[in-house]
Enzyme design. Structure first.
Site, PDB file in Angstrom:
ATOM      1  N   ASP A   1       0.847  -1.189   0.000  1.00  0.00           N
ATOM      2  CA  ASP A   1       0.000   0.000   0.000  1.00  0.00           C
ATOM      3  C   ASP A   1       0.888   1.248   0.000  1.00  0.00           C
ATOM      4  O   ASP A   1       2.099   1.168   0.244  1.00  0.00           O
ATOM      5  CB  ASP A   1      -0.898  -0.021   1.243  1.00  0.00           C
ATOM      6  CG  ASP A   1      -2.049   0.958   1.150  1.00  0.00           C
ATOM      7  OD1 ASP A   1      -2.420   1.355   0.030  1.00  0.00           O
ATOM      8  OD2 ASP A   1      -2.590   1.322   2.211  1.00  0.00           O
TER       9      ASP A   1
ATOM     10  N   GLU B   1       2.721   4.787  -4.228  1.00  0.00           N
ATOM     11  CA  GLU B   1       2.687   5.635  -5.422  1.00  0.00           C
ATOM     12  C   GLU B   1       4.005   6.408  -5.694  1.00  0.00           C
ATOM     13  O   GLU B   1       4.269   6.665  -6.869  1.00  0.00           O
ATOM     14  CB  GLU B   1       1.517   6.632  -5.318  1.00  0.00           C
ATOM     15  CG  GLU B   1       0.153   6.001  -5.512  1.00  0.00           C
ATOM     16  CD  GLU B   1      -0.288   5.155  -4.323  1.00  0.00           C
ATOM     17  OE1 GLU B   1      -1.024   4.177  -4.539  1.00  0.00           O
ATOM     18  OE2 GLU B   1       0.115   5.452  -3.184  1.00  0.00           O
TER      19      GLU B   1
ATOM     20  N   ASP C   1      -9.031   3.377  -2.531  1.00  0.00           N
ATOM     21  CA  ASP C   1      -9.988   3.845  -1.516  1.00  0.00           C
ATOM     22  C   ASP C   1     -11.269   4.377  -2.163  1.00  0.00           C
ATOM     23  O   ASP C   1     -11.498   5.584  -2.267  1.00  0.00           O
ATOM     24  CB  ASP C   1      -9.334   4.942  -0.670  1.00  0.00           C
ATOM     25  CG  ASP C   1      -8.107   4.427   0.068  1.00  0.00           C
ATOM     26  OD1 ASP C   1      -7.996   3.207   0.257  1.00  0.00           O
ATOM     27  OD2 ASP C   1      -7.254   5.247   0.445  1.00  0.00           O
TER      28      ASP C   1
END
Length: 816
Positions: free
Chosen positions: A408, A411, A482
C-alpha cells in the site's frame, strides 16, 4: 517575373527560419537509412529513429532527439522473434512488411502508418503533426479514424469507450476519489483502438508522466506522449481483440498461477485488532457457515506503524495466532508500506542505513517524507541492492507464517503528496530523478515483495498492490484503492476492472461494499453478490465506519450474501481453470464485452457498458442497488438465465425485473462450466464428483479444465491435471481429450448436467450407454430465511437432464 521568383525564395527562407525557431521540434526529413534483417535505423533532420519488427503482429517504434540510448524496460520481457520481414525503400518511403501487417515510413517529412495486407489503414500519424517535442516532452499524434473507439488504458475512470476524453498517468494517492478523477493509483499506458471492423493496440513504454488524448478538446487527432524520455511504443495488430491482449502480454509477461486460497472470499477491515478480534471474525465466519479463506491485517498490527514489527500488546504471539487461523482454514495477509520510520536503534531502519538502500537528494542526504509512522526513509526498489534488502526483510513475515503481502501507499504516497522532483533513484544502473522513477516505484515494490516471498515462503505467495506500471501482472494482484460506499462506485469499479483486464491485468478487485462511508443494506447486498464474480473477492471498509461483515446487515442480507459466497466456492473449478487460462494467454478473468463482441456498437452504449463476462461462459449485468427494473443487452448467440434456464433474445435488449436477493447472471449457449460441492475453505477437499454443466447452443466450444494442488510450484514440473472438453453441436458430441500431467484429479466421477437439451435421453460412448435422468438444479438457495411463510422469494431452479461417468484419464467421446 524575377520579382515573383525572388518573393517566393524569400518566403521559403522566412518559413525555414520560423520553423527553426519554433518551440515545437518536428523530426523533419529522413536523411540516412540503415536496413537490418527485420529493423530499420534512420536519422532525420532533428531526430534519430528505429523501427523493429518484434513478431508478425508487433512493430516497435523508437524516436529521440539524440542517438537512441540504452534499451531498458521494467515492463518488457518479450524479445523480438525471428520474423520473415520484407524491407524495401525508394526516395519517398521505407516499407516493412510481415505476413500480418505493413508499416510504411514516409521520408519527407518523417511519418509512419500501418496497413492491413490488402492496403486498409489501421493506424497512421496525423499529417503535419506526426511526432514532435516541446522542450523535453514528446508526443505522437495519430489521425482519428471515422467513428474510432478507444478502450483500455488500465486503471482509469470514465466510460468503456474513451473517445472524446483525455487522461494523465501519474500514480497518485486519491482517497475517496470521485467517479471522474484522473489520475488515480496506477499506470498502464496501453490502449486498443477500434474502427472499420479492425482493432489495434498501442503500448507507450515510458515511465515519465504520460498523457493520452482520444479526441478531447479537438476533432483532429488522438495522441500519446510523455514529459521526458524517448518516444518508444509498440504497435500491435490482430483481427481479434483477444489476440491483441495475448500479444501485449507476450511482451509484458503474464500472471503466475496464484494460490487457490487467494481465489476464495477474503474478510478485511481497517483494522482488525487485537488477536481476540481476529479470532472472533474467523470463528464467526465458520459458525455462520460463510465460506472464507483469508483475513487481512491493516497497519494496526504493527508497533507504532513501524514496518517489520508486531505490536506485542495486540498480538503477543503472531505465529501462534496464525497457526490457529490455519487450523480453521484461513490464510493471513498483512499490509506493508514503503516508508521505514527514521528511528535510531530500530532493526529495519538501521539495517537499511547499513546497506545504503534509501533514496537520496543530489547532495547525498536521505529523502525523508512523512507517512503513518512519522518521518520515514524509502527503499530504492529501482536498485538491485534495494530489492535484495527488501527480500531479506520479508523473512520476518515468513517466520510468523504470513501467506500474503499487501503493498500500500506505494505511489509513493507521503503527506502533502509533493515528493520533490530532484530525489534520485538508481533505475538499475542509470541514475535518474523522481520524474522518471515515480510511476515505476509501486511496481518495483510489488516485485520486491513477490521475489522476497518466493525466497522465504514455503508455498505460492499472494501479493496485492495499489500502485503499479505495465507488467505488474507478473508479480501481483491489484485492487482499485480507496473507493466510496456508493452505487456509482460499485459500477465504476466494474468498468475499471474491465479496463484493467483489457490492459493485461487479470487478477484484480475492489473494496466490496466501499472503503469510505457506510453502504445501505441494499448496496452492500448487491455489491457482495457482484463480488462473487470478481477475480479478487475482498470485503473491506475504513476506520470509523460501521461494521461490514456479512452478518452486520441482518439475517436476510446474510442469507443472500452467504448464497453468493457459496456459489463462488462451488464455481472454483471453473474459476481456477479461467485463472490458468489467464496465466497462459493473458486473457482476463473479468472480461469486457469488447473482447468478444468488439464490433457490436450496442455494448459501448452507456446503458450496457457495465455488462461483462466472467470467464468465457458467464455474463454479469450489474445495476444500481435500488433499481427494480434493468435493461440487459444480449449480444449475438444463445443465452440462458443462470437461475431458470429461460432463453434470452439474441442481438436485443430486454427489460428485466430486479430483486435484492439475485444478481443478473446469464450463460452463453454451448458453455461448459465445471463445479464442485460446497466447501467452507479451499483447505477442505470437495466431494469426489465434478459437476459439469453443459448448455445447448449452436457454436462449438472448447474449455480447458485444469487442476493442481493449488499451493506449490509442482505444477511447473508437470504435476498438474489438464484436459480439453469440446462440445460440437453439429456432430452432437461431447469429447474429453486425454489428460495431460501427472496430478491425480480430486474427482473420481463426472456428473454431466445438460441444460436445454430437450429430447436427449442418453449419452453413448462406443457400445456404452449412459441413461439420463430428469431433474432440477438450483444455483442458489432460497434467501428468505426469516420469512415464516417461506414464499416471499420463490426458489428458482433449472430443468436439467443428468448422468454420471467415471473420470477416466483416457479420451472419452460421448454422442447425444
Amino acid at each position: 517575373m524575377k520579382f515573383i521568383k525572388l518573393t517566393v525564395i524569400l518566403t521559403c527562407i522566412l518559413n525555414s527560419c520560423l520553423m527553426a525557431q519554433s518551440p515545437v521540434l518536428a523530426p523533419g526529413n529522413v536523411e540516412t537509412v540503415t536496413i537490418g534483417q527485420q529493423d530499420v535505423a534512420f536519422k532525420t533532420t532533428s531526430a534519430y529513429g528505429n523501427v523493429i519488427v518484434y513478431s508478425p503482429s508487433i512493430i516497435r517504434v523508437r524516436l529521440d532527439k539524440k542517438p537512441i540510448g540504452r534499451d531498458f524496460s521494467y515492463a518488457i520481457i518479450g524479445k523480438p522473434l525471428q520474423t520473415k520481414t520484407t524491407i524495401t525503400q525508394n526516395d519517398a518511403s521505407i516499407t516493412l512488411a510481415t505476413d500480418s501487417v505493413t508499416a510504411i515510413i514516409q521520408k519527407k517529412p518523417f511519418s509512419i502508418a500501418f496497413y492491413t495486407l490488402d492496403g486498409k489503414v489501421i493506424n497512421q500519424d496525423e499529417t503535419g503533426l506526426t511526432t514532435s517535442w516541446v522542450n523535453d516532452a514528446v508526443t505522437t499524434y495519430k489521425k482519428m479514424q471515422p467513428g474510432e473507439r478507444f478502450v483500455g488504458l488500465g486503471e482509469k475512470t470514465g466510460d468503456l469507450d474513451r473517445a472524446g476524453s483525455g487522461y494523465t498517468n501519474w500514480n497518485s494517492d486519491t482517497y475517496g476519489y470521485s467517479t471522474n478523477a484522473d489520475p488515480i493509483y496506477s499506470t498502464i499506458p496501453f490502449y486498443i483502438g477500434i474502427h472499420d471492423n479492425m482493432n489495434y493496440g498501442i503500448f507507450l513504454d515510458n515511465t515519465y508522466q504520460s498523457d493520452f488524448n482520444f479526441g478531447a478538446s479537438n476533432n483532429r487527432f488522438s495522441s500519446f506522449g510523455a514529459r521526458g524520455g524517448e518516444m518508444n511504443y509498440y504497435f500491435i495488430y490482430h483481427k481479434n481483440l483477444a489476440d491483441i491482449i495475448t500479444s501485449y502480454t507476450s511482451l509484458t509477461g503474464r500472471m503466475p498461477l496464484p494460490p487457490l486460497w487467494a481465489l476464495g472470499y477474503q474478510q478485511n477491515r481497517y483494522s482488525y485488532y487485537p488477536e481476540a478480534e481476529v479470532m472472533r471474525i474467523a470463528n464467526t465466519l465458520r459458525e455462520k457457515h460463510i465460506p472464507a479463506d483469508g483475513i487481512t491485517l491493516d497497519i494496526h498490527y504493527m508497533d507504532k506503524y513501524q514496518l517489520f514489527t508486531w505490536n506485542k500488546n495486540r498480538f503477543p504471539d503472531p505465529a501462534g495466532m496464525i497457526t490457529k487461523l490455519n487450523d480453521l482454514g484461513f490464510k493471513l495477509t498483512v499490509i506493508v508500506d514503503p516508508g521505514i520510520k527514521v528511528q535510531q536503534g530500530a532493526a529495519a531502519y538501521e539495517s537499511g542505513l547499513k546497506d545504503d538502500v534509501y533514496i537520496k537528494y543530489p547532495d547525498g542526504q536521505l529523502y525523508t517524507g512523512q507517512v503513518w509512522p512519522g518521518w520515514c526513509n524509502f527503499t530504492d526498489f529501482t536498485s538491485v541492492k534495494g530489492r535484495d534488502w527488501w527480500h531479506s526483510q520479508v523473512k520476518f513475515f515468513a517466520e510468523s507464517g504470513v501467506s500474503g503481502i499487501w503493498n500500500d501507499m506505494n505511489e509513493i504516497s507521503t503527506w502533502g503528496q509533493k515528493m520533490p522532483d530532484n530525489v534520485l533513484f538508481d533505475y538499475d544502473g542509470q541514475p535518474t530523478t523522481h520524474l522518471q522513477a515515480h510511476n515505476i516505484y509501486g511496481m518495483q515494490m510489488a516485485r520486491s515483495s513477490y521475489e522476497g516471498a518466493l525466497e522465504h515462503f514455503k508455498e505460492r505467495p499472494f501479493v496485492l498492490t495499489r500502485s503499479g506500471y505495465a507488467g505488474l501482472q507478473r508479480y501481483t494482484a491489484m485492487w482499485t484503492g480507496d473507493n466510496r460506499a456508493e452505487d456509482s462506485h460499485m459500477l465504476l469499479g466494474v468498468r475499471i476492472l474491465n479496463s484493467l483486464g483489457l490492459s493485461g491485468m487479470p487478477f484484480t478487485g475492489m473494496d466490496i461494499g466501499g472503503f469510505t462511508g457506510n453502504p445501505s443494506t441494499s448496496l452492500y447486498t448487491k455489491w457482495m453478490e457482484l463480488g462473487a464474480f470478481i477475480p479478487y473477492y475482498r470485503n473491506h471498509t475504513a476506520l470509523n465506519t460501521k461494521a461490514a461483515e456479512p452478518w452486520a446487515f441482518g439475517e436476510d442480507a446474510l442469507a443472500t450474501v452467504r448464497n453468493y459466497i457459496s456459489l463462488r466456492y462451488k464455481l472454483l473449478p471453473y474459476i481456477y481453470s479461467t485463472f490458468y487460462e489467464a496465466s497462459q494467454n493473458g486473457l482476463p478473468v473479468m472480461r469486457s464485452l469488447a473482447i468478444n463482441y468488439t464490433f457490436d456498437v450496442k455494448i459501448y452504449d452507456t446503458t450496457y457498458q457495465n455488462q461483462y463476462q466472467f470467464g468465457g461462459e458467464l455474463m454479469v449485468a450489474p445495476f444500481e442497488s435500488e433499481n427494480t427494473f434493468g435493461k440487459v443487452y444480449f449480444p449475438q448467440g444463445v443465452w440462458y438465465d443462470l437461475y431458470t434456464d429461460e432463453k434470452q433474445p439474441s442481438n436485443e435488449a430486454k427489460i428485466t425485473p430486479l430483486a435484492l436477493n439475485k444478481l443478473q447472471v446469464y450463460v452463453k449457449g454451448s458453455s461448459i462450466i465445471p463445479m464442485q460441492s460446497l466447501v467452507q475453505t479451499t483447505a477442505e477437499k470437495p466431494a469426489d464428483t465434478l459437476y459439469l454443466h453443459i448448455y445447448n447452443g449452436t457454436a462449438s466450444n472448447r474449455f480447458v479444465y485444469y487442476e493442481d494442488d493449488g499451493k506449490s510450484f509442482d505444477y511447473q514440473k508437470g504435476n498438474y491435471y489438464k484436459r480439453a472438453i469440446i462440445l460440437n453441436p453439429t456432430a452432437r458430441t461431447l469429447t474429453f481429450d486425454n489428460v495431460e500431467g501427472s496430478y491425480v484429479s480430486n474427482f473420481k466421477y463426472i456428473k454431466i448436467i445438460l441444460h436445454g437439451f430437450d429430447g436427449v435421453d442418453n449419452l453413448q460412448s462406443g457400445g456404452n450407454r449412459v441413461e439420463l435422468q430428469n431433474g432440477t438444479f438450483s444455483f442458489i438457495d432460497n434467501a428468505a430465511v426469516t420469512d415464516p411463510t417461506g414464499g416471499a422469494k420463490r426458489l428458482e431452479n433449472c430443468p436439467v437432464k443428468y448422468g454420471t461417468i467415471i473420470n477416466d484419464n483416457n479420451s472419452i467421446k460421448l454422442n447425444y
